[in-house]
Enzyme design. Structure first.
Site, PDB file in Angstrom:
ATOM      1  N   ASP A  14     -12.394   4.903  -4.314  1.00 60.18           N
ATOM      2  CA  ASP A  14     -11.240   4.598  -5.164  1.00 60.18           C
ATOM      3  C   ASP A  14     -11.647   3.646  -6.292  1.00 60.18           C
ATOM      4  OD1 ASP A  14      -8.605   4.569  -5.985  1.00 60.18           O
ATOM      5  OD2 ASP A  14      -7.797   3.871  -4.083  1.00 60.18           O
ATOM      6  N   GLU A  32       9.869  19.044  12.568  1.00 57.04           N
ATOM      7  CA  GLU A  32       8.981  18.828  11.406  1.00 57.04           C
ATOM      8  C   GLU A  32       7.516  19.047  11.803  1.00 57.04           C
ATOM      9  OE1 GLU A  32      11.347  15.473   8.736  1.00 57.04           O
ATOM     10  OE2 GLU A  32      10.372  14.854  10.587  1.00 57.04           O
ATOM     11  N   ASP A  45      -1.284   9.724  -7.302  1.00 55.16           N
ATOM     12  CA  ASP A  45      -0.572   8.963  -6.278  1.00 55.16           C
ATOM     13  C   ASP A  45       0.852   9.482  -6.131  1.00 55.16           C
ATOM     14  OD1 ASP A  45      -2.493   7.317  -5.293  1.00 55.16           O
ATOM     15  OD2 ASP A  45      -2.002   5.601  -6.554  1.00 55.16           O
ATOM     16  N   GLY A  88      -6.586   5.345  -8.473  1.00 53.69           N
ATOM     17  CA  GLY A  88      -5.127   5.239  -8.512  1.00 53.69           C
ATOM     18  C   GLY A  88      -4.564   6.637  -8.649  1.00 53.69           C
ATOM     19  N   GLY A  89      -5.001   7.552  -7.771  1.00 54.91           N
ATOM     20  CA  GLY A  89      -4.698   8.972  -7.927  1.00 54.91           C
ATOM     21  C   GLY A  89      -5.684   9.576  -8.904  1.00 54.91           C
ATOM     22  N   ASP A 122      -7.291   4.396   5.220  1.00 49.32           N
ATOM     23  CA  ASP A 122      -7.304   4.030   3.794  1.00 49.32           C
ATOM     24  C   ASP A 122      -7.495   2.521   3.649  1.00 49.32           C
ATOM     25  OD1 ASP A 122      -6.127   3.917   0.859  1.00 49.32           O
ATOM     26  OD2 ASP A 122      -6.318   6.036   1.301  1.00 49.32           O
ATOM     27  N   ASP A 136     -12.413  14.196 -13.731  1.00 50.66           N
ATOM     28  CA  ASP A 136     -13.212  14.747 -14.821  1.00 50.66           C
ATOM     29  C   ASP A 136     -14.454  15.411 -14.252  1.00 50.66           C
ATOM     30  OD1 ASP A 136     -15.341  12.657 -14.588  1.00 50.66           O
ATOM     31  OD2 ASP A 136     -13.734  11.339 -15.234  1.00 50.66           O
ATOM     32  N   PHE A 146     -18.807   0.615 -28.694  1.00 48.60           N
ATOM     33  CA  PHE A 146     -20.143   1.143 -28.392  1.00 48.60           C
ATOM     34  C   PHE A 146     -21.120   0.770 -29.493  1.00 48.60           C
ATOM     35  CE2 PHE A 146     -23.272   4.519 -29.200  1.00 48.60           C
ATOM     36  CZ  PHE A 146     -23.853   4.696 -27.955  1.00 48.60           C
ATOM     37  N   LYS A 185     -13.353   8.112   0.875  1.00 48.90           N
ATOM     38  CA  LYS A 185     -12.537   8.135  -0.347  1.00 48.90           C
ATOM     39  C   LYS A 185     -13.016   6.980  -1.225  1.00 48.90           C
ATOM     40  CE  LYS A 185      -7.604   7.740  -1.571  1.00 48.90           C
ATOM     41  NZ  LYS A 185      -6.275   7.605  -0.945  1.00 48.90           N
TER      42      LYS A 185
HETATM   43  C1  DGJ Z   1      -4.816   4.127  -4.857  1.00 49.14           C
HETATM   44  C2  DGJ Z   1      -4.968   5.470  -4.229  1.00 49.14           C
HETATM   45  O1  DGJ Z   1      -4.650   6.472  -5.133  1.00 49.14           O
HETATM   46  C3  DGJ Z   1      -4.096   5.543  -2.986  1.00 49.14           C
HETATM   47  O2  DGJ Z   1      -4.150   6.813  -2.444  1.00 49.14           O
HETATM   48  C4  DGJ Z   1      -4.581   4.499  -2.021  1.00 49.14           C
HETATM   49  O3  DGJ Z   1      -5.875   4.797  -1.603  1.00 49.14           O
HETATM   50  C5  DGJ Z   1      -4.529   3.143  -2.674  1.00 49.14           C
HETATM   51  N1  DGJ Z   1      -5.218   3.117  -3.922  1.00 49.14           N
HETATM   52  C6  DGJ Z   1      -5.114   2.097  -1.766  1.00 49.14           C
HETATM   53  O4  DGJ Z   1      -5.191   0.876  -2.372  1.00 49.14           O
END
Ligand code: DGJ
Length: 726
Positions: free
Chosen positions: A473, A609, A543, A523-524, A361, A529, A275, A471
């Site tokens: 990502d 189920e 994930d 990536g989950g 997704d 934050d 920075f 979503k």
């Molecule tokens: C990472 C996400 O956490 C997953 O749930 C999924 O959306 C994949 N990316 C898709 O590439």
């Protein structure tokens, strides 16, 4: 009045806490006290230790004052403060150092906002702005203090204003410098990795600086921009604890050390590594906000204050307090291998058991059938979707489900139309081969034309069909940082400008589509934050969807972030991540204490189920308000298997009349000792039943003795205990 000013003594009061500063005879703004609430009195004596040995600590000429011994609210590198500091700058003439002294102050109604950055908000709050000015140069530091009394929340941010006629360089511009006279603290922080986010670790703060940080251009999975500084003996319901949460999603640092006089200093803000910010004449630099909560009653109280503040005064939009749909996501069901018929068949079966929304997704755009291509090409792959998006959405809607869609707006694949047209849109250092991660690169979000290009594409898609959920990502972190649009001497601004760009794009997209529910993901939980929560009220927590691993992940996450923000889904067994097999009820119970959804191919589930999931959805909805808006208590930690084979937690209605506790036995033993579970947050003098039992229990008995847990003779059993008034 939350803010009191008496001469040069500034006192911030919340419901249960007091924060006091004063300006000393040299004009320096010093911290006096932060902790349990006090009647007003001048606490400035507490800010300096008497009788210290001042050798090797330079002092201001003609005085015994040394920056190195003082609890300065804006601590500065260069003039003799040898500890962690919050500010370092270089003036136009190459000189360093800065001596901020009191200039003026004002009190504003309502909690301040920060230009271009996320922040807690609230008309019911108050703001104190203390302006300091460097003694030698026309550089001003507007110290913003926000108070939201109801949640014991005190926020800080600094606006640096360059009123000189030349540029200055900021080498370090942190949001917080906080001093404690004691050197006896622990730090609790939440480290991790992809699929293993927010693992609790507790360490002593010693004379070695304890630092959590990120240089990933994102807050990251590895550390979270939230820590607790607490008494050595603080527990869930005992002792002093200070929460420090950065409202920021980029590179950060939170660092604490004990100094030579056994005092503790904590600093927090944008990570100075990588920075360097050039501040033009008449321009300002806004630091991100840091949100502090003090609890004198341990971590439970601290967490509940953060939870309420985040739910009510950080998250925005129509979904912040509304019921959110139970969704099914096709990622773990199909990965990239799907078409419209497949999604519609999932929607049909999902509708029959009470699911409300289907998320398509990754893999619907460009020609993406794996993770090598098409990021940046946000146009529908009509071949794969067997027609238009609006047609698919209509088919899903006709089955009774709403429709959601996935984007990764910040990234680009080399195999994309966008890359062919604009190779310079990604970050890449000239003369070097940029490093792919998951075969992709990061777009230069510092550039408006890049943001416009992504916004236009997203807008077109979102307008083309009846979309109810997005979503957002982000599947890699920043490396190879160089922007073709930023002069070489200003490349040190990129990490921060990247975040400002992402926030600007988020603001634009979410404002343009106020009826869409946005879920953040990296990536989950790689960007879980307070910054992201300002734009998107829920985050895909990890994930890792294994219910047992999720115990630790969700437990760690809960210290700062409410259940309502944690994306949590039931997936299949053996789990795709770790091959573990757990009962479906356990997977459901764990996902209840999040947003609850499904991450599986419902068409492949047995009737039995499906019936179980139908029951879960009904049960989740029955307890929705209690779970989502109640107070949350961690009862038994999954990080202490030596103490119990259970992990347990509980939500309690605000009036204490109803509670729901959950246990998961994650350790199997041949001989198990019966265990009592102690509850919290009940009315001590009221009588309760558990799951409608004949037996009644006094609230204080449930909290001081507990009740006997049921035993189940299989692996990973879980139970819900519904506690109601007798
Ligand atoms: C990472 C996400 O956490 C997953 O749930 C999924 O959306 C994949 N990316 C898709 O590439």
């Amino acid at each position: 009045m939350a803010i009191l000013v008496n001469e040069k003594i500034f006192t911030l009061n919340t419901k249960n806490t007091t924060y006091q500063m004063h300006v000393n005879e040299l004009g320096i703004l010093l911290h006096s006290y932060y902790g349990a609430k006090m009647e007003y009195s001048d606490l400035s004596y507490a800010s300096s230790k008497k009788g210290w040995n001042a050798s090797f600590s330079p002092n201001i000429r003609e005085t015994s004052y040394s920056h190195c011994h003082a609890s300065e609210e804006l601590s500065v590198f260069g003039l003799g403060d040898f500890r962690l500091t919050s500010l370092a700058l270089v003036n136009h003439d190459g000189t360093t150092g800065c001596e901020p002294v009191y200039h003026s102050h004002k009190i504003l109604k309502g909690k301040y906002a920060i230009k271009g950055l996320p922040a807690f908000y609230g008309d019911e709050g108050e703001t104190l702005v203390i302006t300091l000015k460097d003694k030698a140069y026309d550089i001003y530091f507007h110290m913003y203090y926000g108070v939201l009394p109801e949640y014991d929340l005190i926020t800080r941010a600094v606006v640096i204003e360059n009123k000189t006629e030349s540029q200055i360089k900021l080498k370090k511009a942190l949001s917080l410098s906080l001093d404690f006279t004691s050197g006896q603290f622990d730090m609790i922080h939440f480290h991790g990795a992809h699929m293993r986010e927010r693992q609790l670790e507790r360490t002593r703060i010693t004379h070695l600086a304890s630092t959590v940080a990120s240089v990933r251009g994102a807050s990251g999975h590895m550390q979270n921009p939230f820590v607790i500084v607490c008494d050595k003996n603080a527990t869930e319901n005992y002792g002093s604890a200070y929460g420090i949460a950065l409202v920021y999603s980029g590179n950060f640092v939170i660092s604490a050390e004990v100094d030579q006089h056994e005092s503790t200093r904590v600093v927090a803000g944008i990570n100075p590594e990588g920075f360097e910010y050039t501040l033009d004449p008449n321009d300002t630099f806004e630091t991100p906000e840091v949100a502090l909560v003090y609890s004198g009653e341990g971590f439970g109280k601290l967490s509940n204050n953060y939870h309420d503040a985040i739910r009510n005064n950080l998250c925005r939009g129509k979904f912040k307090n509304a019921r959110r749909p139970v969704l099914i996501n096709n990622w773990e069901a199909t990965y990239f291998d799907f078409n419209a018929d497949k999604l519609v068949s999932m929607a049909k079966d999902a509708a029959a058991i009470g699911v409300e929304l289907l998320v398509m997704d990754d893999g619907w755009f460009g020609h993406r059938d794996d993770d090598h291509t098409s990021l940046g090409d946000w146009f529908v792959n009509e071949k794969k979707l067997q027609g238009t998006l609006s047609n698919l959405v209509k088919r899903v809607n006709d089955e009774g489900l709403k429709f959601g869609i996935w984007f990764e707006p910040e990234c680009i694949s080399e195999d994309s139309e966008l890359f062919k047209a604009h190779p310079d849109y990604r970050f890449a250092i000239p003369n070097r081969d940029p490093s792919p991660s998951r075969n992709q690169f990061v777009l230069d979000m510092t550039r408006k034309e890049v943001r416009d290009c992504i916004f236009d594409q997203m807008e077109k898609v979102l307008k083309s069909a009846n979309i109810a959920y997005v979503k957002w990502d982000f599947n890699r972190h920043l490396s190879d940082i160089y922007s073709a649009a930023i002069p070489s001497e200003r490349q040190g601004e990129i990490y921060h400008r990247y975040m400002l760009g992402v926030y600007e794009l988020l603001e634009r997209v979410t404002a343009a589509f106020p009826d869409i529910l946005f879920e953040s993901c990296s990536g989950g939980g790689g960007r879980f934050d307070c910054g992201m929560l300002y734009y998107m009220p829920q985050v895909w927590t990890s994930d890792n969807s294994d219910a047992i691993d999720r115990l630790k992940i969700q437990y760690g996450t809960s210290f700062a972030y409410p259940v309502r923000t944690m994306g949590a889904h039931v997936s299949v067994c053996p789990n795709h991540g770790n091959a573990r097999v757990t009962p479906l009820t356990t997977r459901g119970n764990v996902a209840y204490f999040g947003t609850y959804g499904l991450e599986l191919d419902i068409t492949k589930m047995t009737d039995e189920e499906k019936q179980e999931i139908k029951r879960q959805i009904a049960e989740f909805k029955k307890y929705y308000d209690l779970i989502q808006f109640g107070d949350y208590y961690r009862l038994i930690s999954p990080f202490t298997p030596e103490e119990s084979r259970y992990c347990a937690w509980q939500v309690v209605s605000k009036d204490g009349n109803e509670a729901l506790a959950c246990t998961v036995a994650y350790e199997s033993k041949c001989t198990v000792a019966p265990e009592l579970l102690k509850l919290r947050g009940l009315n001590p003098n009221k009588l309760y039943r558990i799951n409608g039992s004949e037996q009644t229990y006094l609230g204080s008995a449930l909290m001081n003795i507990g009740f006997w847990l049921d035993y189940d003779h299989f692996s990973y059993p879980s139970r819900l205990y519904h506690i109601t008034l007798a």
